[in-house]
Design a protein around this motif. Sequence first.
Motif: not given
Length: 264
Positions: A133-136, A232-244
């Motif tokens: 439910s978090d923004p990001v 917009s600020e109403n969106n929910k973003i999923l960020t996948l983060s890995t090493c380069t």
Amino acid sequence: MKNPSRKKGLWGFLSVVSIIVFICCAAYIAKHYMHDDANDGSNFRDTTISNTNANGEPQAPAKDTHEINWKKLGKTNSDIYAWLYVPGTKVDYPVVRPTNGEDDDYYLNRNIKKESSSAGAIYSEMQNAPDFSDPVTVLYGHNMADGSMMASLHNFRDSGFFKKHKYMYIYTPERKLTYEIYAAYVYDNRHILNSFDFSKKKVFRKYLKFTQKPTSMVKNTRSLKKEGLQLSENNKILTLSTCTYSYEGDTRYLVQGVLVKDEQ
């Protein structure tokens, strides 16, 4: 006069030592840089229906279905709360979140069975709510040499792959969340959740503006983005983060998607 047999024996001894050292090094590399079977998602899936049609073309998100054995996962580790699937990659794993006073990076070097493992697990931190439910929401995973964990996210560096593979999915025991992938780029190594106060709409809007037109933190590295997308600020973003890759220094590779469907 030197004894040739003694010299030959010395070389033989050194050869044996060299072989032993080589075997030990190879075993170390295999242990610390290769796939960890404990994280293998196939152990917990009953069936997986492909997200492509007969011609290998991507279908609408609703066509994808995972039948996940949540009961078995729960018995394995109560910290497992979701499942991440990114079509076109090897990313198809349970997601854990540390509890019981464990550090946020508890699963950095532990698999889903809480066993010591350089492959770690796919995990989120305590700062993120488990209901997405978090923004990001940020999920972390290693870039393993054998292509496991989040290594194959680097497929999104290719513009053709980026255009073809449009969605990624989160499954929970109650829901299926579909995210449309809109950006993939190299970012610096800052801690995103600590660096931005997403509870402030102005901060979140500014961050979203950057992610829609991201600038790579490394020269000669392309940032890919979906054109014409409005967030917009109403969106929910999923960020996948890995090493380069090693030549890109202290950076991270991010793949980001916006929630477009939430099915109960």
